[in-house]
Design a protein around this motif. Structure first.
Motif, PDB file in Angstrom:
ATOM      1  N   GLY A  41      36.533  39.430  87.146  1.00  0.00           N
ATOM      2  CA  GLY A  41      35.467  39.499  87.911  1.00  0.00           C
ATOM      3  C   GLY A  41      34.860  38.008  88.188  1.00  0.00           C
ATOM      4  N   GLY A  42      35.116  37.192  87.300  1.00  0.00           N
ATOM      5  CA  GLY A  42      34.568  35.813  86.968  1.00  0.00           C
ATOM      6  C   GLY A  42      35.300  35.019  87.833  1.00  0.00           C
ATOM      7  N   ILE A  43      36.813  34.975  87.865  1.00  0.00           N
ATOM      8  CA  ILE A  43      37.356  34.082  88.674  1.00  0.00           C
ATOM      9  C   ILE A  43      37.198  34.715  90.267  1.00  0.00           C
ATOM     10  CG2 ILE A  43      38.933  33.342  87.136  1.00  0.00           C
ATOM     11  CD1 ILE A  43      41.018  35.282  88.355  1.00  0.00           C
ATOM     12  N   TYR A  44      37.059  35.853  90.518  1.00  0.00           N
ATOM     13  CA  TYR A  44      36.795  36.463  91.696  1.00  0.00           C
ATOM     14  C   TYR A  44      35.444  36.101  92.338  1.00  0.00           C
ATOM     15  CZ  TYR A  44      36.830  39.269  95.912  1.00  0.00           C
ATOM     16  OH  TYR A  44      37.002  39.696  97.013  1.00  0.00           O
ATOM     17  N   HIS A  45      34.488  35.770  91.614  1.00  0.00           N
ATOM     18  CA  HIS A  45      33.325  35.357  91.995  1.00  0.00           C
ATOM     19  C   HIS A  45      33.177  33.952  92.297  1.00  0.00           C
ATOM     20  CE1 HIS A  45      28.786  35.603  92.173  1.00  0.00           C
ATOM     21  NE2 HIS A  45      28.804  34.491  91.364  1.00  0.00           N
ATOM     22  N   PHE A  46      34.080  33.060  91.626  1.00  0.00           N
ATOM     23  CA  PHE A  46      33.961  31.895  91.754  1.00  0.00           C
ATOM     24  C   PHE A  46      35.325  31.409  92.667  1.00  0.00           C
ATOM     25  CE2 PHE A  46      31.127  31.596  88.228  1.00  0.00           C
ATOM     26  CZ  PHE A  46      29.789  31.186  88.928  1.00  0.00           C
ATOM     27  N   ARG A  47      35.821  32.367  93.469  1.00  0.00           N
ATOM     28  CA  ARG A  47      37.274  32.101  93.803  1.00  0.00           C
ATOM     29  C   ARG A  47      37.398  30.757  95.102  1.00  0.00           C
ATOM     30  NH1 ARG A  47      34.855  36.405  96.045  1.00  0.00           N
ATOM     31  NH2 ARG A  47      34.664  36.700  98.137  1.00  0.00           N
ATOM     32  N   ASP A  48      36.047  30.737  95.783  1.00  0.00           N
ATOM     33  CA  ASP A  48      36.103  29.510  96.528  1.00  0.00           C
ATOM     34  C   ASP A  48      36.102  28.164  95.766  1.00  0.00           C
ATOM     35  OD1 ASP A  48      35.876  31.498  98.811  1.00  0.00           O
ATOM     36  OD2 ASP A  48      33.662  31.253  98.711  1.00  0.00           O
ATOM     37  N   GLN A  49      35.289  28.269  94.711  1.00  0.00           N
ATOM     38  CA  GLN A  49      35.427  26.995  93.980  1.00  0.00           C
ATOM     39  C   GLN A  49      36.915  26.526  93.273  1.00  0.00           C
ATOM     40  OE1 GLN A  49      32.656  25.021  93.590  1.00  0.00           O
ATOM     41  NE2 GLN A  49      30.790  26.405  92.981  1.00  0.00           N
ATOM     42  N   ILE A  50      37.585  27.445  92.993  1.00  0.00           N
ATOM     43  CA  ILE A  50      38.753  27.459  92.322  1.00  0.00           C
ATOM     44  C   ILE A  50      39.865  26.876  93.321  1.00  0.00           C
ATOM     45  CG2 ILE A  50      40.680  28.614  91.147  1.00  0.00           C
ATOM     46  CD1 ILE A  50      38.594  30.389  89.858  1.00  0.00           C
ATOM     47  N   LEU A  51      39.689  27.481  94.501  1.00  0.00           N
ATOM     48  CA  LEU A  51      40.552  27.362  95.851  1.00  0.00           C
ATOM     49  C   LEU A  51      40.346  26.124  96.454  1.00  0.00           C
ATOM     50  CD1 LEU A  51      41.368  31.056  97.201  1.00  0.00           C
ATOM     51  CD2 LEU A  51      42.762  29.449  95.324  1.00  0.00           C
TER      52      LEU A  51
END
Length: 422
Positions: free
Chosen positions: A93-103
């Motif tokens: 859930g955490g990485i999905y919430h910040f997926r735009d920042q990660i990608l």
């Protein structure tokens, strides 16, 4: 281009790491002389093409965390930043919430790892393994071998022996499934977010129906282990890379001393400058020892093996320290003895006092044994484990503290054994 995401979690009730996590967030607790998290960041920084390292958790940003981020960025010359979750969203859930920042910036893949593991971090080997298996899959899990009994405490992976594909995944099964366990270190391609998105949409629909029926909100938590890996296993989407190098969880204070031993041993190859050596006018060193440059140690003291001495520590004449972590500002007075213990920040151990714990190491006769996640109580009593002194604890002269946990700001006046001193 690559990125790395480290899941640092947040403050939890009833954590097995207390009383040490009262003073400092658990990921910043020093293991082998540096914050636990720094070992992860140093390993990521060595990977060619690593653009950015993201720390993800629900700790409130504080001065200590900000200072740590500034220090590692200056030392390692790499971008490290912290993203705060509004609540505990789970490992997916955490990485999905910040997926735009990660990608952002278009990374071809990203590493994801839990902060509470210690490892040699074979990230380059995982990257090569990922390249050798083509672009059809969306992730590589790092696995290691455990014995049959202890495997039930971890996520268990059933693999295709020839292709290393993950055929079946069960988190903490009730009966034996496989002796290959999940290490909590992954390499994913951006495609993983499509699979998390499917689970997220499904959960949202269920949530709406449940809210209408019951009128109660359900938490938006998605776990990689239970929700994603279980579904993707057997679909040619996940592969497992098995490491023969060291790996251990750091769930309890006892496991921090074991992790310190593993990292100190690794320093021979990675950071020999961090290991103390015998020299004229210095204390006697046996085995692997880390000493902070600001520590003041009497030449007649004997340290090691597996000892970590923090900033500004003062150690008197004839002191013996073994298998222990002494945190910054602590004082060990003349002829005191500290074995299998963690001495908290600014604590004092009096003259001729003995602070001793019971090591909670894995079975040395079993090559696949892992450290047990010990329960605090067993058979109505405190489980014998390492002794922990919280911050600013004062131990008087000529007493014995054995297998005990002393909470912060306590002035003891006698010996204690197998007790929690509140």
């Amino acid at each position: 281009m690559l990125k790395a995401v480290i899941l640092i979690g947040g403050p939890q009730k009833g954590t097995r790491f207390r009383p040490l996590s009262f003073e400092v967030p658990k990921p910043l607790f020093p293991v082998a002389g540096v914050p636990m998290l720094q070992h992860h960041i140093e390993a990521c920084a060595k990977v060619p093409g690593m653009k950015e390292i993201i720390l993800l958790g629900f700790y409130q940003p504080n001065e200590e965390l900000n200072r740590f981020l500034m220090t590692v960025q200056q030392e390692l010359k790499i971008s490290v930043r912290y993203l705060q979750e509004f609540a505990a969203l789970g490992t997916a859930g955490g990485i999905y919430h910040f997926r735009d920042q990660i990608l952002s910036g278009g990374p071809s893949a990203f590493f994801l790892m839990n902060a509470d593991v210690c490892s040699e971090f074979p990230l380059l080997e995982m990257l090569r393994f990922h390249g050798n298996h083509g672009d059809a899959h969306c992730g590589v899990l790092l696995g290691t071998t455990a014995n049959r009994t202890q495997s039930l405490n971890y996520g268990c992976i059933v693999e295709n022996q020839e292709t290393n594909e993950v055929l079946h995944y069960v988190e903490k099964p009730s009966t034996f499934v496989s002796d290959i366990i999940n290490c909590g270190i992954y390499l994913f391609t951006p495609e993983i977010f499509a699979h998390i998105g499917t689970v997220f949409q499904h959960n949202q629909q269920e949530r709406l129906q449940e809210e209408q029926a019951v009128g109660r909100q359900r938490e938006e938590v998605i776990h990689l282990e239970q929700d994603i890996f279980t579904a993707l296993a057997g679909q040619k989407q996940l592969h497992v890379y098995k490491t023969q190098h060291f790996w251990s969880q750091i769930k309890s204070a006892g496991s921090a001393i074991y992790a310190s031993r593993l990292y100190l041993n690794q320093y021979h190859h990675t950071h020999p400058e961090r290991l103390a050596i015998n020299q004229e006018g210095g204390p006697k060193i046996t085995g692997n020892v880390y000493i902070h440059p600001t520590a003041n140690i009497d030449p007649t003291a004997v340290l090691g093996p597996n000892v970590s001495i923090g900033k500004g520590v003062c150690i008197g004449a004839g002191v013996r320290v073994r298998e222990s972590i002494v945190l910054h500002g602590a004082t060990l007075q003349d002829h005191s003895c500290v074995l299998n213990s963690i001495v908290g920040w600014d604590s004092t151990v009096g003259k001729w006092a003995r602070v001793e714990g019971t090591p909670s190491d894995p079975n040395p006769n079993d090559p696949y044994a892992k450290i047990d996640s010990e329960t605090l109580f067993r058979d109505g009593g405190l489980t014998p484990s390492i002794t922990i002194l919280g911050c600013k604890v004062s131990i008087p002269s000529e007493v014995i503290i054995r297998n005990s946990i002393v909470l912060p700001h306590k002035d003891l006046n006698r010996s204690f054994k197998n007790q929690i001193i509140l």
